[in-house]
Design a protein around this motif. Structure first.
Motif, PDB file in Angstrom:
ATOM      1  N   THR A  49      -3.784  -1.557  17.055  1.00  0.00           N
ATOM      2  CA  THR A  49      -4.979  -0.919  17.611  1.00  0.00           C
ATOM      3  C   THR A  49      -5.259  -1.384  19.032  1.00  0.00           C
ATOM      4  OG1 THR A  49      -6.403  -2.648  16.709  1.00  0.00           O
ATOM      5  CG2 THR A  49      -6.033  -0.681  15.341  1.00  0.00           C
ATOM      6  N   GLY A  50      -4.554  -2.410  19.471  1.00  0.00           N
ATOM      7  CA  GLY A  50      -4.783  -2.946  20.807  1.00  0.00           C
ATOM      8  C   GLY A  50      -6.094  -3.707  20.921  1.00  0.00           C
ATOM      9  N   ALA A  51      -6.679  -4.082  19.784  1.00  0.00           N
ATOM     10  CA  ALA A  51      -7.978  -4.757  19.783  1.00  0.00           C
ATOM     11  C   ALA A  51      -7.839  -6.266  19.681  1.00  0.00           C
ATOM     12  CB  ALA A  51      -8.825  -4.229  18.632  1.00  0.00           C
ATOM     13  N   GLY A  52      -6.727  -6.810  20.085  1.00  0.00           N
ATOM     14  CA  GLY A  52      -6.560  -8.259  20.052  1.00  0.00           C
ATOM     15  C   GLY A  52      -6.128  -8.770  18.695  1.00  0.00           C
ATOM     16  N   ASN A  53      -6.954  -9.640  18.116  1.00  0.00           N
ATOM     17  CA  ASN A  53      -6.548 -10.295  16.874  1.00  0.00           C
ATOM     18  C   ASN A  53      -7.078  -9.607  15.613  1.00  0.00           C
ATOM     19  OD1 ASN A  53      -9.198 -10.939  17.157  1.00  0.00           O
ATOM     20  ND2 ASN A  53      -8.931 -13.161  17.059  1.00  0.00           N
ATOM     21  N   GLU A  54      -7.645  -8.411  15.724  1.00  0.00           N
ATOM     22  CA  GLU A  54      -8.081  -7.671  14.534  1.00  0.00           C
ATOM     23  C   GLU A  54      -6.892  -6.956  13.918  1.00  0.00           C
ATOM     24  OE1 GLU A  54     -11.369  -5.627  13.748  1.00  0.00           O
ATOM     25  OE2 GLU A  54     -12.741  -6.861  14.899  1.00  0.00           O
ATOM     26  N   THR A  55      -6.739  -7.088  12.600  1.00  0.00           N
ATOM     27  CA  THR A  55      -5.631  -6.455  11.910  1.00  0.00           C
ATOM     28  C   THR A  55      -6.126  -5.193  11.221  1.00  0.00           C
ATOM     29  OG1 THR A  55      -4.660  -8.626  11.507  1.00  0.00           O
ATOM     30  CG2 THR A  55      -3.811  -6.801  10.210  1.00  0.00           C
ATOM     31  N   GLU A  56      -5.496  -4.084  11.506  1.00  0.00           N
ATOM     32  CA  GLU A  56      -5.801  -2.815  10.849  1.00  0.00           C
ATOM     33  C   GLU A  56      -4.586  -2.426  10.017  1.00  0.00           C
ATOM     34  OE1 GLU A  56      -8.365  -0.371  11.270  1.00  0.00           O
ATOM     35  OE2 GLU A  56      -9.641  -1.798  12.323  1.00  0.00           O
ATOM     36  N   TYR A  57      -4.824  -1.751   8.905  1.00  0.00           N
ATOM     37  CA  TYR A  57      -3.739  -1.328   8.030  1.00  0.00           C
ATOM     38  C   TYR A  57      -3.784   0.178   7.838  1.00  0.00           C
ATOM     39  CZ  TYR A  57      -3.250  -6.243   6.893  1.00  0.00           C
ATOM     40  OH  TYR A  57      -3.050  -7.590   6.969  1.00  0.00           O
ATOM     41  N   LYS A  58      -2.612   0.750   7.585  1.00  0.00           N
ATOM     42  CA  LYS A  58      -2.555   2.161   7.229  1.00  0.00           C
ATOM     43  C   LYS A  58      -3.346   2.361   5.944  1.00  0.00           C
ATOM     44  CE  LYS A  58       2.200   2.430   8.877  1.00  0.00           C
ATOM     45  NZ  LYS A  58       3.592   2.602   8.470  1.00  0.00           N
ATOM     46  N   PRO A  59      -3.906   3.543   5.737  1.00  0.00           N
ATOM     47  CA  PRO A  59      -4.656   3.758   4.490  1.00  0.00           C
ATOM     48  C   PRO A  59      -3.738   3.756   3.276  1.00  0.00           C
ATOM     49  CG  PRO A  59      -4.498   5.792   5.748  1.00  0.00           C
ATOM     50  CD  PRO A  59      -3.931   4.697   6.613  1.00  0.00           C
ATOM     51  N   PHE A  60      -4.314   3.398   2.144  1.00  0.00           N
ATOM     52  CA  PHE A  60      -3.556   3.355   0.898  1.00  0.00           C
ATOM     53  C   PHE A  60      -3.190   4.775   0.468  1.00  0.00           C
ATOM     54  CE2 PHE A  60      -3.424   3.533  -3.752  1.00  0.00           C
ATOM     55  CZ  PHE A  60      -2.400   2.640  -3.973  1.00  0.00           C
ATOM     56  N   VAL A  61      -1.937   4.959   0.058  1.00  0.00           N
ATOM     57  CA  VAL A  61      -1.461   6.242  -0.448  1.00  0.00           C
ATOM     58  C   VAL A  61      -1.184   6.072  -1.937  1.00  0.00           C
ATOM     59  CG1 VAL A  61       0.339   7.987  -0.298  1.00  0.00           C
ATOM     60  CG2 VAL A  61      -0.417   6.800   1.765  1.00  0.00           C
ATOM     61  N   THR A  62      -1.839   6.882  -2.738  1.00  0.00           N
ATOM     62  CA  THR A  62      -1.686   6.787  -4.185  1.00  0.00           C
ATOM     63  C   THR A  62      -0.289   7.239  -4.603  1.00  0.00           C
ATOM     64  OG1 THR A  62      -4.024   7.286  -4.448  1.00  0.00           O
ATOM     65  CG2 THR A  62      -2.636   7.531  -6.390  1.00  0.00           C
ATOM     66  N   PRO A  63       0.461   6.390  -5.324  1.00  0.00           N
ATOM     67  CA  PRO A  63       1.794   6.806  -5.780  1.00  0.00           C
ATOM     68  C   PRO A  63       1.703   7.829  -6.909  1.00  0.00           C
ATOM     69  CG  PRO A  63       1.323   4.563  -6.478  1.00  0.00           C
ATOM     70  CD  PRO A  63       0.167   5.008  -5.664  1.00  0.00           C
ATOM     71  N   ASP A  64       2.742   8.627  -7.024  1.00  0.00           N
ATOM     72  CA  ASP A  64       2.837   9.591  -8.118  1.00  0.00           C
ATOM     73  C   ASP A  64       3.118   8.811  -9.400  1.00  0.00           C
ATOM     74  OD1 ASP A  64       3.313  11.647  -9.854  1.00  0.00           O
ATOM     75  OD2 ASP A  64       4.974  12.522  -8.722  1.00  0.00           O
ATOM     76  N   TRP A  65       2.258   8.942 -10.392  1.00  0.00           N
ATOM     77  CA  TRP A  65       2.399   8.144 -11.608  1.00  0.00           C
ATOM     78  C   TRP A  65       3.641   8.499 -12.406  1.00  0.00           C
ATOM     79  CZ3 TRP A  65       2.434  10.539 -16.360  1.00  0.00           C
ATOM     80  CH2 TRP A  65       1.944  11.839 -16.419  1.00  0.00           C
TER      81      TRP A  65
END
Length: 121
Positions: A97-113
């Motif tokens: 994100t270019g915000a320094g030391n903040e960690t962002e993650y991709k959103p959770f994707v629900t797997p096909d059961w």
């Protein structure tokens, strides 16, 4: 009477404590969880209800002992715990994100059961 109050108690508790989980796409009803819930609802003094409660709590203990106490929200809960604790193995999910030391993650994707795969990864 007593049956009506027990039924009302079960419905209210189900609406308060179960509906938020059941409506989630990642909800998985483990047998330990279902038996724990039924065992807690069967709390009348009759002998046959106590036998049913003993059966339910026995199934609960068996499920925990044999299979472990997996979370009822399965993958989403594991993803939340891993990203919240900033586990090193989650680097593949990090987004710059270019915000320094903040960690962002991709959103959770629900797997096909049915196949345990996702198209979003």
């Amino acid at each position: 009477g007593v049956l009506g109050s027990r039924l009302l108690e079960s419905i209210v508790l189900f609406l308060m404590y179960q509906v938020p989980f059941v409506t989630n796409d990642n909800f998985h009803l483990h047998h330990w969880y279902g038996m724990w819930w039924l065992g807690m609802q069967s709390n009348a003094p009759e002998w046959w209800i106590r036998c049913f409660m003993a059966y339910c709590l026995g199934c609960y203990v068996n499920g925990i002992a044999v299979y472990g106490r997996d979370p009822i929200l399965a993958c989403e809960y594991a993803f939340y715990r891993s990203t919240n604790m900033e586990c090193a193995f989650m680097e593949c999910y990090e987004v710059d994100t270019g915000a320094g030391n903040e960690t962002e993650y991709k959103p959770f994707v629900t797997p096909d059961w049915r196949t345990c795969t996702t198209d979003g990864l």
